[in-house]
Design an enzyme around this catalytic site. Structure first.
Site, PDB file in Angstrom:
ATOM      1  N   GLU A 148      -5.164  43.546  89.208  1.00  0.00           N
ATOM      2  CA  GLU A 148      -5.116  43.926  87.793  1.00  0.00           C
ATOM      3  C   GLU A 148      -5.544  45.374  87.589  1.00  0.00           C
ATOM      4  OE1 GLU A 148      -3.762  42.499  85.377  1.00  0.00           O
ATOM      5  OE2 GLU A 148      -3.404  40.521  86.222  1.00  0.00           O
TER       6      GLU A 148
ATOM      7  N   GLY B  91      -3.011  57.442  91.874  1.00  0.00           N
ATOM      8  CA  GLY B  91      -3.455  58.209  90.711  1.00  0.00           C
ATOM      9  C   GLY B  91      -4.547  57.496  89.921  1.00  0.00           C
TER      10      GLY B  91
ATOM     11  N   TYR C 223      -8.971  42.761  78.580  1.00  0.00           N
ATOM     12  CA  TYR C 223      -7.793  42.211  79.246  1.00  0.00           C
ATOM     13  C   TYR C 223      -8.111  41.816  80.693  1.00  0.00           C
ATOM     14  CZ  TYR C 223      -3.720  41.812  82.030  1.00  0.00           C
ATOM     15  OH  TYR C 223      -2.821  41.327  82.941  1.00  0.00           O
TER      16      TYR C 223
ATOM     17  N   ASP D 125      -1.916  41.374  77.543  1.00  0.00           N
ATOM     18  CA  ASP D 125      -1.370  42.698  77.837  1.00  0.00           C
ATOM     19  C   ASP D 125      -0.136  42.928  76.956  1.00  0.00           C
ATOM     20  OD1 ASP D 125       0.594  41.130  78.912  1.00  0.00           O
ATOM     21  OD2 ASP D 125       0.555  42.040  80.905  1.00  0.00           O
TER      22      ASP D 125
END
Ligand code: SF4
Length: 384
Positions: free
Chosen positions: A40, A84, A123, A141
Site C-alpha cells: 500500500e 520516487g 486509508y 481510495d
C-alpha cells in the site's frame, strides 16, 4: 443514506466476481499485514504495474518487519530507488523500528496504533486492518470512492467530508463482517477493471442490478470531474562533471525533498551563465551543452538543461565564499563546504541503473541522457 439495491446480493455478486476475476497480485499471495503495508505504501504514488518488480525485490531483501527495522537508510533508499517520493521509504523504516520496539514486531491491529505510525494515514490503516487483519474497516481510495458513489448515486464531491461519510456508511452496510479483506479488494478491483473513471463497463458489471447511478442514467456525471489544477513550469540547470571517461560527480541532497539521495549538481535557473557559476562552485569548468530532461513532481513540470563539465585546476581559486571541492583528490567522498555536504564519484552505468545506488529520479534521467549514443565520451550538443 441513499437508496440502493439490496445489500446482501450486491456483496455476494461482488465476491463471486472477485473469486473468478480478481487480479493476481504478488502481495495477495500468502498475504499478511506486513506485505499489505509495504504494497500500500508503494502504491500510494505508483501504478500497480510499475510497483510489482520493486515490491518483489523489496520483499526478497526485507521479508519481515524485523529485517526492515534492521536496514540502513542508504540500503533502503537504494532498494527504493526508481520509485520516487522517498519519504515513503524513510517512513517505512521509522515505523518498522517503532513496531519492533513498541509492538513486539507485530503490525498493530488497532486504528489508533496504526495512525500513530509515520506515513500511515486513514486509508493505509484501513487497508492494513481489513486486508491484512481481515477486520471490518473501510479503506477508501479513489477507486472505491468512485464505485460506491455510483452504486449509491452520491452526487457530491467524494473528497469532501459529507460524501466521504456517506461512502463509509454504505461500505459498512455492504461489507460482510467476516469477508472484509476480500470485500475491500473486490471493490478495488471493480474500480480498476470495470467501474473505471471513463467508459465504465456497466453491461458486464457484477453489481449492475443494484447500481443507482446506472438506474438513474447518471453514470457519466458521478463522481463530478475535478477541476484541473494548473501545472507549474520550473527551469533548472545541471552540470555533469566527468573525469576518467565515464566517472561523474554526484552530491547528496540534504533538503526536504529527496533527502539523502545522490544527484547531479543542480541550480534553479535556466541560463548558461547559471550553469557556468554552478560548475565553478563545484570546482569545474563547462565544456558543452548536452541536452535536457524533463521530470514531474506533483504539479511541478521541471525542465533541466544539462551541461558537460570537467574538473578545473582553477576551481579552488574561483570558488569565492564557498569552498569548492578538490576534484584532483582520488577519494570517493569529498567535502564540498557549506550547503553541499558531500559529493562522490560514481560510474555513469551505476547512476543510470535501476538499483544499487540511492539515486534521485532526475539523476537517473540525466545519466541515461549522457549514455545515449554519441554522448558516452562527453560529446556535446553544442558549445558554451
Ligand atoms: Fe460502476 Fe456501471 Fe457497475 Fe454501476 S453498473 S458500479 S456505474 S460499472
Amino acid at each position: 443514506m441513499p437508496a440502493m439495491g439490496s445489500q446482501a446480493p450486491i456483496a455476494r455478486s461482488l465476491l463471486a466476481w472477485y473469486a473468478r476475476k480478481g487480479r493476481d497480485l504478488p502481495w495477495r499471495r500468502d498475504p499478511n499485514a506486513y506485505r499489505v503495508w509495504v504494497s500500500e505504501i508503494m502504491l500510494q504514488q505508483t501504478t500497480v504495474v510499475t510497483a510489482i518488480p520493486y515490491y518483489n525485490r523489496f520483499l526478497r531483501r526485507y521479508p519481515t518487519v524485523r529485517s526492515l527495522a534492521r536496514a540502513g537508510e542508504e540500503d533502503l533508499l537504494a532498494a527504493w530507488s526508481g520509485l520516487g517520493y522517498y519519504h515513503r521509504a524513510r517512513n517505512l523504516l521509522k515505523s518498522a523500528r517503532i513496531i519492533c520496539r513498541e509492538h513486539g514486531g507485530e503490525i498493530p491491529d488497532t486504528l489508533e496504533d496504526l495512525l500513530a505510525l509515520p506515513g500511515i494515514g486513514a486509508y493505509t490503516a484501513g487497508a492494513i486492518l481489513s486486508i491484512g487483519h481481515n477486520l471490518p474497516f473501510a479503506a477508501i481510495d479513489g477507486n472505491i470512492q468512485r464505485v460506491i458513489s455510483r452504486l449509491g448515486s452520491l452526487r457530491g464531491d467524494p473528497t469532501k467530508a459529507p460524501v466521504r461519510r456517506a461512502i463509509a456508511g454504505l461500505i459498512h452496510q455492504l461489507m460482510p463482517r467476516r469477508r472484509a479483506s476480500d470485500f475491500n479488494q473486490a471493490l478495488m478491483d471493480l474500480g480498476a477493471m470495470v467501474c473505471t473513471p471513463r467508459e465504465p463497463r456497466c453491461p458486464v458489471c457484477p453489481v449492475r442490478s443494484g447500481c443507482e447511478a446506472r438506474r438513474l442514467g447518471l453514470v457519466d456525471s458521478i463522481p463530478p470531474r475535478p477541476k484541473a489544477g494548473g501545472a507549474l513550469a520550473v527551469e533548472m540547470v545541471a552540470v555533469a562533471v566527468r573525469r576518467d571517461g565515464d566517472c561523474l560527480l554526484v552530491t547528496r541532497r540534504d533538503g526536504s525533498i529527496n533527502r539523502g539521495l545522490l544527484e547531479f549538481p543542480l541550480a534553479g535557473f535556466s541560463g548558461e551563465g547559471d550553469a557556468r557559476e554552478l560548475a565553478i562552485r563545484m570546482g569545474a569548468r563547462l565544456v558543452g551543452r548536452v541536452g535536457h530532461v524533463r521530470h514531474t513532481i506533483t504539479r511541478h513540470r521541471i525542465r533541466i538543461a544539462v551541461y558537460d563539465a570537467r574538473p578545473s585546476p582553477a576551481g579552488r581559486r574561483r570558488g569565492g565564499g564557498r569552498r569548492p571541492i578538490s576534484l584532483s583528490e582520488p577519494q570517493e567522498r569529498l567535502s564540498t563546504g557549506a550547503g553541499d555536504p558531500s559529493a562522490r564519484w560514481c560510474a555513469l552505468e551505476e547512476i543510470a541503473a535501476d538499483q544499487g545506488l540511492p539515486v534521485s529520479g532526475t539523476a537517473r534521467k540525466i545519466a541515461r541522457l549522457l549514455m545515449r549514443p554519441g554522448r558516452r565520451l562527453g560529446q556535446t550538443a553544442g558549445p558554451v
